[in-house]
Design an enzyme around this catalytic site. Structure first.
Site, PDB file in Angstrom:
ATOM      1  N   LYS A  57       0.799  -1.226   0.000  1.00 43.84           N
ATOM      2  CA  LYS A  57       0.000   0.000   0.000  1.00 43.84           C
ATOM      3  C   LYS A  57       0.836   1.283   0.000  1.00 43.84           C
ATOM      4  O   LYS A  57       0.345   2.345  -0.407  1.00 43.84           O
ATOM      5  CB  LYS A  57      -0.954  -0.001   1.193  1.00 43.84           C
ATOM      6  CG  LYS A  57      -2.103  -0.985   1.079  1.00 43.84           C
ATOM      7  CD  LYS A  57      -3.112  -0.555   0.045  1.00 43.84           C
ATOM      8  CE  LYS A  57      -4.392  -1.373   0.127  1.00 43.84           C
ATOM      9  NZ  LYS A  57      -5.422  -0.894  -0.809  1.00 43.84           N
ATOM     10  N   SER A 312       0.602  -9.976  -0.476  1.00 40.04           N
ATOM     11  CA  SER A 312       0.322  -8.537  -0.380  1.00 40.04           C
ATOM     12  C   SER A 312       0.673  -7.901   0.954  1.00 40.04           C
ATOM     13  O   SER A 312       0.937  -6.695   1.015  1.00 40.04           O
ATOM     14  CB  SER A 312      -1.154  -8.277  -0.681  1.00 40.04           C
ATOM     15  OG  SER A 312      -1.981  -8.988   0.226  1.00 40.04           O
TER      16      SER A 312
END
Length: 419
Positions: A57, A312
């Site tokens: 992110k 992720s």
């Protein structure tokens, strides 16, 4: 009128990569020997869980904030997040020395909340509100409008998408051979939209698979319906990938670029988290395990292929470990809950242990309510079976001896009340 389709420019993504060069880790493309042997394929992980903020992110957050004007930076930024985007924004605010206001759902894991505070320090204010990301998002947008601040969306923004897309550039450059299959986690769709756009352009023969939680299949249903669809109810367990509606822009891109969408049961994700930790010493959060958990669905198809799974994030709260183990055991068929009717006589429990349970089975939960009449009394009992195949035999024996009351695993409403 000519329809203009959403487009992620390769040139813009290369520019984003140059902006992020001093901020993000070029995360390794790491072969997983255990999974490679299991699937008779070349399985590699793109380790975005190793970023400073422990997820990808930071790429989208920093790139978006870097695109703002000096006037916008002066007023500060606002974001809504389930946790990982919040950390990326917080860290970016600290690096840029600007003010940030971050909205997160009230049930967010404590580990993510503390990490946001740590990465942002005095540069951010953290507001916990609502039960889901969508609740926090609505509150953040209102605050942003009222205070005339710039909004840093976690997935529905072309600058955010371009930042996430830099992963695609890296993995193709790092890969020693063409990528046959790429598995991408899908939450709001920003990562999948960005990376799939780049892969389709520079590695067009790669088959791209999007992976969602079974309890929050927002992209899968939207693609099936042909229109971006908001789900009324979702399972929020995989908090990093559980949204009621994906981004409109991301939906348009993903429906063109993703070759297939699949969902994975939350219990399977939990088992994958445990396997990655026990066998590979890799700590991942639920969303970070999605792509690996999907491999079983493609076991025949990927034999002999070069396969990349994007890992992720690793922002997992240790307090969730017991729940993760519980969900894994329920999914695998080792853990079962019953309402057991115990006869109100001496020796009834001993009979249940000796004549109903197998020698390697175990009682893991026992809650006796009360003597409900003079013949029998109910208890909520959790059993861990050595072999899941023994369940049918167990139920037959319970019924034969008049112990059987209710099987709770397939009664979610009753299960939630009693367990």
């Amino acid at each position: 009128m000519i329809e203009i389709k959403p487009y992620v420019s390769l040139q813009n993504v290369k520019q984003a990569a140059s902006i992020l060069n001093e901020v993000v880790l070029k995360s390794p493309l790491q072969k997983n020997q255990i999974l490679s042997e299991k699937f008779e394929a070349d399985i590699v992980f793109k380790r975005e869980d190793l970023q400073e903020v422990r997820s990808y992110k930071i790429r989208g957050a920093y790139h978006k904030i870097s695109s703002l004007s000096p006037e916008e930076l002066e007023r500060g930024v606002v974001c809504a997040s389930a946790g990982n985007h919040a950390q990326g924004v917080a860290y970016s605010c600290k690096l840029k020395k600007i003010k940030g206001v971050i909205f997160m759902p009230t049930p967010s894991p404590n580990q993510k909340i503390e990490q946001v505070k740590m990465f942002g320090g005095d540069y951010i204010d953290l507001i916990l509100t609502g039960d889901t990301f969508d609740d926090s998002y609505e509150a953040a947008v209102k605050y942003c409008t009222k205070n005339k601040m710039a909004f840093v969306h976690p997935f529905q923004d072309i600058k955010t998408i371009e930042g996430q897309a830099t992963i695609g550039l890296e993995m193709v450059a790092q890969s020693k051979k063409p990528i046959d299959y790429l598995f991408l986690p899908v939450g709001g769709g920003g990562l999948a939209a960005g990376v799939s756009s780049i892969i389709k352009e520079i590695s067009p023969n790669t088959k791209i698979i999007g992976v969602e939680p079974e309890g929050a299949p927002s992209m899968s249903i939207s693609i099936k319906n042909g229109i971006n669809t908001k789900l009324e109810q979702i399972d929020k367990f995989i908090d990093g990938a559980a949204v009621q509606k994906v981004g409109d822009l991301n939906f348009e891109i993903c429906k063109e670029n993703l070759d297939q969408m699949v969902t994975v049961h939350e219990g399977k994700v939990c088992q994958t988290i445990l396997d990655l930790y026990n066998k590979n010493a890799i700590v991942v959060e639920p969303a970070g395990a999605l792509t690996t958990a999907a491999l079983d669905q493609f076991s025949e198809e990927i034999k002999g292929k070069h396969v990349v799974c994007l890992v992720s994030g690793s922002n997992n709260d240790i307090t969730r470990t017991s729940e993760i183990k519980e969900r894994a055991l329920l999914y695998s068929g080792h853990k079962h809950y019953f309402i057991v009717k115990f006869p109100q006589r001496a020796g009834a429990l001993r009979e249940f242990l000796n004549e109903i349970l197998g020698p390697n089975d175990d009682i893991t939960h026992f809650e006796y309510s009360k003597k409900h009449n003079r013949h029998s009394g109910p208890a909520t009992v959790g059993l861990e079976l050595h072999d899941p195949k023994d369940l049918d035999t167990l139920i037959v024996k319970m019924k034969k001896k008049n112990f059987y009351g209710e099987y709770l695993n397939d009664k979610p409403d009753l299960f939630q009340v009693l367990i």
